[in-house]
Design a protein around this motif. Sequence first.
Motif, PDB file in Angstrom:
ATOM      1  N   UNK A 199      42.206  67.002 129.462  1.00 44.64           N
ATOM      2  CA  UNK A 199      41.891  66.987 128.044  1.00 44.64           C
ATOM      3  C   UNK A 199      40.806  65.970 127.704  1.00 44.64           C
ATOM      4  N   UNK A 200      40.716  64.889 128.476  1.00 45.31           N
ATOM      5  CA  UNK A 200      39.673  63.901 128.239  1.00 45.31           C
ATOM      6  C   UNK A 200      38.294  64.497 128.461  1.00 45.31           C
ATOM      7  N   UNK A 201      38.192  65.420 129.405  1.00 40.69           N
ATOM      8  CA  UNK A 201      36.908  66.081 129.646  1.00 40.69           C
ATOM      9  C   UNK A 201      36.566  67.039 128.505  1.00 40.69           C
ATOM     10  N   UNK A 202      37.565  67.727 128.002  1.00 41.01           N
ATOM     11  CA  UNK A 202      37.322  68.677 126.910  1.00 41.01           C
ATOM     12  C   UNK A 202      36.878  67.967 125.637  1.00 41.01           C
ATOM     13  N   UNK A 203      37.339  66.714 125.438  1.00 38.94           N
ATOM     14  CA  UNK A 203      36.976  65.980 124.230  1.00 38.94           C
ATOM     15  C   UNK A 203      35.617  65.299 124.334  1.00 38.94           C
ATOM     16  N   UNK A 225      33.143  62.165 135.846  1.00 38.38           N
ATOM     17  CA  UNK A 225      34.101  61.069 136.035  1.00 38.38           C
ATOM     18  C   UNK A 225      35.509  61.469 135.634  1.00 38.38           C
ATOM     19  N   UNK A 226      35.632  62.479 134.755  1.00 38.70           N
ATOM     20  CA  UNK A 226      36.957  62.883 134.289  1.00 38.70           C
ATOM     21  C   UNK A 226      37.760  63.590 135.382  1.00 38.70           C
ATOM     22  N   UNK A 227      37.102  64.127 136.394  1.00 42.10           N
ATOM     23  CA  UNK A 227      37.830  64.835 137.443  1.00 42.10           C
ATOM     24  C   UNK A 227      38.721  63.905 138.255  1.00 42.10           C
TER      25      UNK A 227
END
Length: 217
Positions: free
Chosen positions: A114-118, A129-131
Amino acid sequence: MARRSTSPRICEDCGTKVSGKYRRRRCENCYRAVLRREKGIPTAKERRANYNPKSYLFGSTVAGPDGCVIFTGPSRGRGYGALQGADGRRVSAHRLAYELMVGPIPDGMDIDHQCHNRSLTCEGGPMCRHRRCVNPFHLEPATPKENTRRAAARPASRVGRYRSDRGNASCRNGHERTEENVIWEKRLSAPGGRVRRCRQCLKNQQASARKLRRQAA
């Protein structure tokens, strides 16, 4: 001059005949094991017996942007963190974090960050980096289709750019998409692992780059 002994050299620990280095009446492997025991270094068997996936997972993290907890251990393909699970198999770090802190992952489901989607700036791809984020509050189960749809809906998503012109007869600059004018390039972050590129657009970009280099010279 002292004569060398002709008696066979037998390792005191494993009992094998030694043809190479013979130190402390042991073969090379057993001699190294003795040195490790003297220095207090655990053996591979002892490390496996004392291995705790949860301690290793969250003990190998640093604070990241957007409230992420970034795993700093090994990685597998496409930039996702990876480590050995409790059953000895290699697993993704974010999936293991969800299983340890939340619960089992339903069959056939992905774990969506969800951090990547935001994020409004991260374009995705293997360098995302979110992976490597293992914050359980940033992880959510999703079907593969829904996971891809969320990624494509992001403003900075590469997936969205790759899919936006799918099925069009021409590129964005109006060049016809014929077999001779299409180049397939490898892109790990794209659906299917590759994307189409317009050959004419690529030639124009290269010509513009050459012109700028000549002007700067």
